[in-house]
Enzyme design. Structure first.
Site, PDB file in Angstrom:
ATOM      1  N   GLY B 888       3.733  -4.055  -2.106  1.00  0.00           N
ATOM      2  CA  GLY B 888       2.232  -4.836  -1.555  1.00  0.00           C
ATOM      3  C   GLY B 888       2.992  -5.718  -0.465  1.00  0.00           C
ATOM      4  N   MET B 890       4.024  -9.985  -0.053  1.00  0.00           N
ATOM      5  CA  MET B 890       4.209 -10.335  -0.649  1.00  0.00           C
ATOM      6  C   MET B 890       4.438 -11.090  -2.108  1.00  0.00           C
ATOM      7  SD  MET B 890       4.910 -14.306   2.054  1.00  0.00           S
ATOM      8  CE  MET B 890       3.528 -15.315   1.786  1.00  0.00           C
ATOM      9  N   HIS B 913       0.626   3.830   1.984  1.00  0.00           N
ATOM     10  CA  HIS B 913       2.265   3.372   1.674  1.00  0.00           C
ATOM     11  C   HIS B 913       2.393   2.219   1.403  1.00  0.00           C
ATOM     12  CE1 HIS B 913       0.220   1.343   5.635  1.00  0.00           C
ATOM     13  NE2 HIS B 913       1.291   0.715   5.304  1.00  0.00           N
TER      14      HIS B 913
END
Lengths: 146, 990
Positions: B888, B890, B913
């Site tokens: 995901g 940061m 992805h």
């Protein structure tokens, strides 16, 4: 003169560079490219000189190769360039007209502490790539893959 | 303006865009997303995904994953698989180029109407053009229009048939020895001419032709049950065929199918079933089959040897033929044909006329109707037996039993009427008893199109044939033949006149002959003709000379090696003309060329996950030290050089061996290879296929993280985030555990390969393959060409470098942990869980339509997700399935999932992805400040280490989609199964 075009792409950065002559446009494009990577291009001191020579059949290809060389040198020599002296000549080769670029790029080694680095320019793309002559001179539009 | 697609909901997490969304789509688009995600996707994604769907050889669907957002040509989060033989390896199929034609040039489109180029350019009218290759005529979509001012280089070429083409010197025309530019063409040279002209375009209005009410009415009339009616309506709705207006893009195809069906097809009912069939030559049935499949119905071709015996007025005739038929089982399709106006059952025994709505259609729709009907029914153009320079009348006929003769005559009159609108004259013969068969007396009613040259030319030039390749070829040859013949007669008449005038004005006979022969170079007349013109006084038109070919010979010579309806004609004249306007440049999408395009697989970005035996409680006090040391030991950011110092020669080995090189040189454990996709090495990487420049740019970067959305993160497993306890255990995950995840690729090396290939392709495309491209970013070359294969091998080198990069970084991570916690990495349990890639094109095997097929699967911003018991996963995770790592932003964290059999069945073993951006970098930079962001994150317990605070702002969590939504979507869709969610506690950003 150059500016960043925010509306053109979302994941990458696009810029537009203008010059009275072709050479000036190339120079501005080089600085615009630097400006993609660092907050303030002026912080890069033009200490070291590197010669860039390119040959192409169109001004588009010539600009692309010039900017691509700057991206290459950033990784291969770890150099940022902030000042350019550009010279473009037209030559007749066999039956075609060929453009020759002979330029000096001035810059210094990349120093993250000194240079406020924003992001890495991974490649020059052909996406929306444009070079055109206007009544005020020359204009180009480039999208940089970051 | 991108049109918003009509989504058909397949289920809560799967949506389909039908092939009617865009002309030329070979397959539908399938989007994996929840409604929430779907509504927030930008339209460009669907535009790009549907472009991918037009590529040749694409199998099943063009997929979009929940994290989809627009990329270059191919959407990011896009998956597509292509047949190895017919397909492309990546986006951007390109075909022939029609360089620089003047704006008034008229282009013939796929649907038989003409448009002026300058009117097409605004892209408003989407058209396909017949593309001529030597083998076949194809219809290919125009991808790109370029326009420039003419530069004093416009020429006019006139052919012996009187056709004129005005274009620039570099415009290529097809000659017997290949494509040649106008600048190289001379008088008398042969060029390929496609003489069919079609009709002018008029925009159809939006009157409704088919409505759900009409369909229900028709179905009730046929006698279908309520149940059947409901089910058929659904079938039609699914394909967007329940409501059809005059300006529907599907209508052209429907008109053709309707007309052909009236000519040589049938709709029939058996008990409660209703289906349809078409007859004709196999090659034509294949075309019809493709059209029917584009509408969303399946159709199958059957072959039958038949014996016929009938009594005709010529006596009893017996014959045996091989008959091909195309059967369409779908009731919905048959019902649609009936609703459009096709009769059910034997046409000889009922009344039917041309449907009224056809009679009220724009001209080009009427033309489609006639052309398809003629393709099915009309006699093939044929020269007369005793007069081989002339042709038989072109005829169509209907058979009617005695009761229905009147209806048959009326039908023919309707045809005659429409023909006259096109300026074509015809007559209707008296009905004649044709034969006595099982059903009584059958009469044949014939319509003849008059065979004088102007009439035939008009027929074949404006109406022509659809769904009949053979007749089209012959008809085109007839047009040219007649035009040349006409031209010849005209010339001879003029010469005769000229001779007489010269004589009258006192020139001597010998002088006249000399002048005329010199001027005409013996092309049209000989001296004897001149003499006879002077002395014998012509009362009739001069006939054509005997040295002129009869049609049979002409046909053979003029269509030599052309199987596409084009005809060889001589250039009569070529001259430079003054032209001040714009010239236009086209690029077309054409499947005769399989291409490998650049810029697609670039950097092999991927994710690697490594576990530890450490708990967060153990790590927390040392977290700052850990992240500082990692920041030092794993270089990141612009201009960073890697900690692996090798020579260029050694680097060459790296790119051929991938992770294996790293492990063999002490960077990692043998088991790491087994837990990496492709075992960390793409077979077939050839270092000789990459440039010195790429090597120079890349060899210093092994062991660098990169920047932008590349990162290294220390993450924690919270007990409540373990979704699948059993799987987690098998993967070595436990509550409160600390893991490390990092995301990076092949750095400048991969990008340089891409740029180099771009340059190679651009050079070769123009000079060698005569191809211009839609988007220069998608330059390409034929897959089987040396350039294509070179790129493929080079691409693999890039991928191997990324594998090696991640392998050495993993090693560094182990070293740092070992230093900080004063223990061996083995004792710390630092096993790699898995390494997945995000941007790849791989050859994999899948079950498609009941057959195992090798395809090239493209995952652009998508992850492979093989399920349990997949042959590729033999060894480590065979029983469990392939681990899938999805990152995901940061601020939010990442997931570990497992691939599923469902993914293999539905999406060519693919899943999302990552999050995908929702905000542009510029917007994010305005909204967030790097230093503030860093402080906020620290407050929330996430340490961020970076040298680029400015760049950090662009990576703010709010600039990305919510990863939980994305994972929810793929989990619900069953293409990946959640195992555990990780929460970030420390992060390095380049």
């Amino acid at each position: 003169m150059y500016r960043y075009i925010d509306e053109l792409t979302s994941a990458d950065v696009a810029f537009e560079a203008i010059g009275k002559t072709r050479e000036e446009m190339f120079s501005e494009a080089g600085i615009a490219l630097l400006g993609v990577m660092v907050r303030d291009p002026k912080k890069i001191e033009p200490k070291k000189k590197t010669r860039i020579r390119k040959k192409a059949e169109s001004v588009e290809k010539l600009l692309f190769d010039f900017l691509d060389e700057l991206v290459f040198l950033k990784d291969a020599k770890q150099m940022f360039y902030s000042k350019f002296e550009v010279n473009i000549k037209e030559k007749k080769e066999k039956e075609k007209t060929v453009l020759e670029l002979d330029a000096f790029a001035y810059g210094e080694k990349i120093d993250p502490k000194k240079h406020d680095i924003v992001i890495d320019a991974k490649a020059v793309t052909m996406h929306h790539f444009k070079v055109e002559k206007t009544d005020k001179g020359w204009r180009c539009q480039v999208v940089i893959d970051v | 303006m991108i049109k918003k697609p009509d989504f058909t909901k397949i289920n809560d997490t799967l949506w389909e865009i039908s092939t009617s969304y865009k002309e030329g789509m070979n397959v539908p688009v399938r989007v994996y997303a929840t409604k929430k995600i779907l509504d927030s996707m930008d339209l460009a994604v669907f535009d790009q995904a549907s472009n991918v769907a037009t590529l040749p050889g694409i199998q099943k669907y063009s997929y979009v994953m929940p994290d989809g957002h627009s990329g270059y040509g191919f959407p990011i989060g896009g998956v597509a698989a292509f047949d190895l033989n017919e397909g492309v390896i990546s986006p951007g199929g390109v075909g022939f180029d029609i360089n620089c034609l003047v704006g008034d040039s008229e282009i013939l489109t796929e649907h038989g109407y003409r448009l002026k180029i300058k009117d097409m350019v605004d892209g408003r009218i989407k058209v396909s053009l017949p593309v001529l290759t030597k083998k076949k005529a194809h219809n290919a979509e125009i991808l790109l229009y370029l326009r420039r001012k003419a530069r004093d280089d416009v020429y006019e070429i006139t052919t012996e048939t009187g056709h004129v083409i005005k274009a620039t010197l570099d415009h290529p025309l097809l000659t017997p020895t290949g494509m040649k530019e106008i600048k190289h063409l001379e008088k008398d040279e042969l060029i390929a001419l496609y003489p069919f002209k079609g009709v002018e375009y008029t925009e159809p209005n939006d009157d409704e032709i088919i409505s759900p009410e009409l369909l229900r009415e028709v179905m009730k009339k046929i006698g279908l049950s309520d149940q059947s009616i409901k089910s058929i309506m659904n079938e039609l709705k699914k394909r967007n065929l329940h409501e059809i207006k005059r300006n529907s893009p599907l209508l052209s195809t429907l008109i053709k199918l309707l007309a052909y069906s009236i000519g040589n097809g049938t709709v029939y009912m058996t008990e409660k079933r209703v289906s349809s069939a078409f007859w004709g030559r196999r090659e034509d049935l294949l075309t019809i089959k493709k059209d029917i499949e584009k509408l969303g119905f399946s159709a199958n071709i059957y072959k039958r040897d038949r014996r016929h015996r009938i009594s005709t007025r010529y006596g009893e005739v017996r014959f045996e033929i091989t008959e091909y038929s195309l059967h369409v089982p779908a009731r919905a399709f048959a019902v649609l044909l009936v609703a459009l106006g096709c009769p059910i059952g034997n046409k000889a025994n009922q009344v039917f006329q041309i449907p009224n709505w056809i009679k009220e259609s724009p001209k080009w729709h009427k033309r489609l109707f006639l052309a398809s009907y003629f393709g099915a029914e009309m006699s093939s153009p044929k020269e007369m037996n005793k007069h081989p320079y002339n042709f038989y009348m072109a005829s169509v006929s209907v058979n009617k039993t005695s009761r229905f003769i009147e209806s048959g005559l009326k039908f023919m009159y309707e045809i005659k009427e429409i023909l006259s609108e096109f300026g074509i004259k015809s007559t209707i013969a008296n009905p004649e008893k044709e034969y006595s068969g099982r059903h009584g007396d059958t009469y044949r009613i014939r319509l003849h199109v008059l065979s004088n040259p102007e009439n035939l030319i008009q027929l074949y030039q404006t109406i022509g044939f659809e769904y009949n390749i053979e007749k089209t070829k012959r008809a085109n040859a007839v047009i040219v033949y007649l035009l040349i013949k006409e031209n010849m007669i005209k010339e001879r008449t003029m010469i005769a006149q000229l001779a007489k005038e010269k004589y009258k004005s006192g020139t001597s006979t010998i002088q006249i002959i000399k002048e005329i022969m010199e001027e005409t170079k013996g092309e049209y007349v000989n001296p004897r003709f001149v003499i006879r013109s002077i002395y014998e006084g012509r009362k009739t038109m001069p006939r054509i000379p005997t040295k002129y070919n009869n049609f049979k010979e002409f046909y053979k010579d003029s269509t030599k090696n052309l199987n596409n309806g084009a005809v060889w004609v001589k250039i009569r004249n070529k001259e430079k003309v003054k032209y001040d306007g714009y010239v236009y440049d086209f690029t077309m999408n054409h499947h005769a060329h399989n291409f490998i395009a650049n810029g697609f697989v670039v950097s092999n970005c991927g994710m690697r996950l490594v576990r530890t035996d450490l708990t967060f409680d153990e790590v927390k006090p040392k977290l700052k030290e850990l992240i500082e040391k990692l920041f030092k030991k794993v270089p990141s950011g612009v201009g960073a050089t890697g900690f692996v110092k090798i020579s260029k020669d050694e680097f060459k080995k790296v790119v051929e061996e991938g992770s294996r090189w790293a492990v063999e040189h002490g960077y990692g454990w043998e088991e790491d290879l087994k837990r990496t996709e492709e075992n960390g090495c793409m077979e077939g990487a050839d270092v000789n296929k990459i440039s010195q420049r790429a090597i120079t740019r890349g060899y210093d970067q092994i062991g660098t993280l990169g920047s932008g959305n590349h990162y290294l993160e220390i993450q924690v497993v919270k007990e409540e985030n373990i979704f699948d306890k059993e799987a987690a255990k098998k993967l070595g995950i436990f509550p409160n555990q600390v893991v490390v995840m990092f995301h990076c690729g092949s750095r400048g090396f991969g990008h340089q390969i891409a740029t180099d290939s771009l340059n190679v392709f651009l050079n070769v495309m123009e000079s060698k393959y005569k191809i211009k491209i839609r988007d220069k970013e998608l330059a390409c070359a034929p897959f089987n060409s040396p350039e294509g294969q070179t790129y493929f091998s080079a691409m693999k080198c890039g991928m191997n470098m990324a594998f090696a990069n991640r392998q050495v970084i993993l090693h560094r991570i182990r070293e740092v942990f070992s230093e900080v916690f004063k223990s061996d990495p083995e004792k710390l349990g630092m096993h790699q869980i898995y390494d997945v890639t995000h941007n790849t094109a791989k050859v994999e095997k899948y079950l498609i339509d009941g057959n195992w097929k090798e395809v090239i699967v493209h995952r652009k911003g998508a992850t492979r997700a093989f399920g349990p018991e997949n042959q590729e996963m033999k060894g480590e995770y065979y029983k469990l399935g392939q681990p899938v790592i999805i990152g995901g932003s940061m601020e939010t964290g990442s997931y570990l999932l497992l691939g599923t059999k469902k993914a293999e069945e539905e999406t060519f073993g693919s899943t999302a992805h990552g999050s995908g951006r929702t905000m542009s970098r510029a917007q994010a930079k305005h909204q967030f400040r790097g230093d503030q962001l860093q402080k906020d994150m620290e407050k929330r317990g996430i340490i961020v280490k970076t040298d680029s605070l400015s760049g950090l702002a662009e990576e703010a969590g709010a600039a990305y989609k919510n990863i939980d939504d994305v994972v929810e979507a793929i989990d619900k869709a069953g293409i990946s199964k959640k195992v555990v969610r990780f929460v970030p506690v420390a992060n390095i950003k380049g």
